[in-house]
Design a protein around this motif. Structure first.
Motif, PDB file in Angstrom:
ATOM      1  N   ASP A  23      60.727  35.638  46.656  1.00 37.59           N
ATOM      2  CA  ASP A  23      60.512  34.349  45.131  1.00 37.59           C
ATOM      3  C   ASP A  23      58.968  33.866  45.939  1.00 37.59           C
ATOM      4  O   ASP A  23      59.652  33.320  47.262  1.00 37.59           O
ATOM      5  CB  ASP A  23      61.494  33.217  45.485  1.00 37.59           C
ATOM      6  CG  ASP A  23      61.378  32.151  44.689  1.00 37.59           C
ATOM      7  OD1 ASP A  23      60.345  32.324  43.661  1.00 37.59           O
ATOM      8  OD2 ASP A  23      62.359  31.701  44.930  1.00 37.59           O
ATOM      9  N   ALA A  24      58.134  33.575  44.896  1.00 42.94           N
ATOM     10  CA  ALA A  24      56.290  33.133  45.602  1.00 42.94           C
ATOM     11  C   ALA A  24      56.934  31.538  45.232  1.00 42.94           C
ATOM     12  O   ALA A  24      56.101  30.850  46.203  1.00 42.94           O
ATOM     13  CB  ALA A  24      55.974  33.568  44.484  1.00 42.94           C
ATOM     14  N   THR A  25      58.796  31.007  44.996  1.00 42.71           N
ATOM     15  CA  THR A  25      57.997  29.575  45.045  1.00 42.71           C
ATOM     16  C   THR A  25      59.701  28.885  46.019  1.00 42.71           C
ATOM     17  O   THR A  25      60.000  28.006  46.033  1.00 42.71           O
ATOM     18  CB  THR A  25      58.665  29.174  43.972  1.00 42.71           C
ATOM     19  OG1 THR A  25      60.323  29.622  43.343  1.00 42.71           O
ATOM     20  CG2 THR A  25      58.370  29.533  43.019  1.00 42.71           C
ATOM     21  N   ALA A  26      59.544  30.486  46.850  1.00 41.12           N
ATOM     22  CA  ALA A  26      60.353  29.628  48.563  1.00 41.12           C
ATOM     23  C   ALA A  26      59.985  28.657  48.825  1.00 41.12           C
ATOM     24  O   ALA A  26      59.318  27.939  49.322  1.00 41.12           O
ATOM     25  CB  ALA A  26      60.841  30.871  48.965  1.00 41.12           C
ATOM     26  N   VAL A  27      60.963  27.556  49.599  1.00 41.54           N
ATOM     27  CA  VAL A  27      60.692  27.143  50.230  1.00 41.54           C
ATOM     28  C   VAL A  27      59.855  26.951  51.722  1.00 41.54           C
ATOM     29  O   VAL A  27      58.904  26.412  51.951  1.00 41.54           O
ATOM     30  CB  VAL A  27      61.902  25.540  50.272  1.00 41.54           C
ATOM     31  CG1 VAL A  27      62.110  24.821  51.240  1.00 41.54           C
ATOM     32  CG2 VAL A  27      63.142  25.212  49.365  1.00 41.54           C
ATOM     33  N   PHE A  28      60.909  27.226  51.884  1.00 38.37           N
ATOM     34  CA  PHE A  28      59.328  28.258  53.208  1.00 38.37           C
ATOM     35  C   PHE A  28      59.496  29.257  52.959  1.00 38.37           C
ATOM     36  O   PHE A  28      60.743  30.256  53.242  1.00 38.37           O
ATOM     37  CB  PHE A  28      59.767  27.618  54.470  1.00 38.37           C
ATOM     38  CG  PHE A  28      61.387  27.414  54.859  1.00 38.37           C
ATOM     39  CD1 PHE A  28      61.813  29.026  55.825  1.00 38.37           C
ATOM     40  CD2 PHE A  28      61.551  26.434  54.494  1.00 38.37           C
ATOM     41  CE1 PHE A  28      63.064  28.423  55.920  1.00 38.37           C
ATOM     42  CE2 PHE A  28      62.953  25.779  55.261  1.00 38.37           C
ATOM     43  CZ  PHE A  28      63.652  27.821  55.487  1.00 38.37           C
ATOM     44  N   VAL A  29      58.569  30.525  53.746  1.00 40.92           N
ATOM     45  CA  VAL A  29      58.279  31.789  54.125  1.00 40.92           C
ATOM     46  C   VAL A  29      58.047  31.984  55.879  1.00 40.92           C
ATOM     47  O   VAL A  29      57.330  31.218  56.070  1.00 40.92           O
ATOM     48  CB  VAL A  29      56.846  32.512  53.493  1.00 40.92           C
ATOM     49  CG1 VAL A  29      56.713  33.665  53.810  1.00 40.92           C
ATOM     50  CG2 VAL A  29      57.412  32.532  51.791  1.00 40.92           C
TER      51      VAL A  29
END
Length: 434
Positions: free
Chosen positions: A111-117
């Motif tokens: 998910d490109a909109t993940a809260v943090f990677v």
């Protein structure tokens, strides 16, 4: 003001959560998720290190895929919340020999909109060479659950604190109102004591005034007696003779009133004696008969004949009657103001024997404003009054109650708002002879 400060404090606590505490929790969740994932990436590092000296066979690629998929199985042991939403492996092909980047792979939802990677480097044993990087997209559900637990505890505490402050505020408001009521009652009692002091001073002055009035009355009496003797010698029944007789009668009446006044204000002995109850009652009535007539108050007096004697202090009994009549006069005057011209003011005084109790009963009844049950219960307390400040001291009925208690008497009160009041004093009969 306290409520405004409380709301301001609660608003600051909410702002603290939004601007400071929630971002801190997000960073804490990211560190936690990365630490958990790091402990499960060692298998990937071992597989890549085995490929550093030879091309990757199909079995190794399958093992890498399986190891990458296992990261998606990481979850919270308490509620089963997944930590990882998607994972990707990027290999450094300058270290790992492979064709067409066949070892780069993804698993799960990236998910490109993940809260943090989280990016976790994979080093060879000894940390000499970087073999690749695992990029982990953490689950939003994990972050939501992670913050929800803290949020619940925080806002429950915040709500509890708010409720405690509200309770404290309510208690403070109640205490302040009680203090204000106490101050108001204190000021009223001080005004009543000042008024009582003025009445005491007037009582002391009344004795001196009575003495001064007696002198001109004596001169008028002597002159009127002289006129009466003159007219008697002349044998005339003229208008002047009748006028002289009326002068003598009025002077005698004024002298009796003054004598009663001086007796009432005089500090007499507290000793009791065997007396007829009719005498003190008649003396007290002498103060009010003319007042009631002037104020158009119908006064009814019933004093039974042959009443038995009682043991009492005559001056104190007279004081009881005076206070009861004074209260009755105020009650009917107050009701007259509200009722208007149709209302007829009335006060009744009865002094009779009560065969049932074997006592002499004094009853003072009026058709005035009356009292509620609470007022009737408290009216005998010192300084309790329903009259406006300056019109009553709250001591009259308290004095009556004190005298009644000290003289082995009893008092009953029957009152209804808007219907009037009746005060009955039961006096024990004395069987001794004078």
């Amino acid at each position: 003001m306290f409520l405004v400060l409380t709301l301001t404090l609660e608003g600051m606590m909410v702002l603290y959560w939004v601007r400071i505490l929630e971002p801190l929790l997000t960073r804490k969740a990211e560190v936690t998720a990365r630490s958990l994932a790091r402990s499960h990436t060692q298998e990937l590092a071992v597989l890549l290190e085995n490929l550093m000296t030879r091309p990757a066979p199909p079995a190794i690629e399958a093992d890498l895929r399986t190891a990458l998929d296992r990261l998606l199985l990481l979850q919270d042991p308490d509620d089963g919340t997944p930590f990882v939403e998607g994972a990707a492996l990027a290999v450094d092909y300058s270290v790992i020999p492979a064709s067409e980047k066949s070892l780069d792979m993804e698993s799960g939802k990236m998910d490109a909109t993940a809260v943090f990677v989280s990016e976790i480097p994979l080093y060879s044993s000894g940390g000499r060479e970087l073999m690749g990087v695992v990029r982990i997209h953490n689950s939003r559900v994990f972050l939501t659950r992670f913050k929800a637990e803290v949020r619940s505890a925080y806002f429950i505490g915040l709500t509890g604190g708010f409720l405690v402050l509200i309770v404290i505020w309510r208690l403070m408001i109640g205490q302040l109102r009680r203090i204000q009521r106490t101050e108001t009652e204190l000021l009223e009692q001080q005004a009543q004591m000042i008024h009582a002091g003025r009445l005491t001073a007037m009582g002391e002055m009344a004795s001196g005034i009575a003495h001064e009035i007696n002198q001109p009355l004596a001169i008028i009496r002597m002159a009127s007696d002289g006129l009466n003797r003159y007219f008697e010698k002349q044998g005339e029944e003229s208008m002047e003779a009748r006028a002289a007789g009326k002068i003598v009668q009025q002077v005698q009446r004024a002298s009796r009133i003054i004598d009663n006044m001086r007796s009432f204000v005089r500090a007499g002995s507290s000793a009791e004696a065997i007396i007829s109850p009719a005498g003190p009652v008649e003396d007290a009535l002498s103060f009010f008969r003319e007042q009631f007539r002037i104020h158009e108050i119908d006064l009814t007096v019933e004093i039974a004949d042959g009443l038995p004697d009682i043991r009492a202090n005559a001056q104190k009994l007279e004081q009881i009657v005076v206070n009861l009549l004074s209260n009755a006069r105020y009650a009917v005057e107050a009701r007259k103001k509200n009722a208007g011209g149709e209302f007829r003011k009335a006060v009744a005084v009865r002094l009779v024997s009560d065969n049932g109790s074997g006592r002499v009963v004094l009853e003072v009844r009026d058709n005035g404003i009356g009292m509620s049950a609470d007022e009737a219960e408290r009216c005998l307390e010192p300084f309790y009054t329903t009259k406006p400040v300056g019109e009553g001291t709250g001591l009259g009925l308290s004095i009556v109650h004190t005298i009644v208690r000290e003289s082995d008497m009893k008092i009953e009160i029957d009152s209804r708002p808007g219907q009037g009041s009746a005060f009955r004093v039961f006096m024990p009969v004395c069987s001794e002879k004078i």
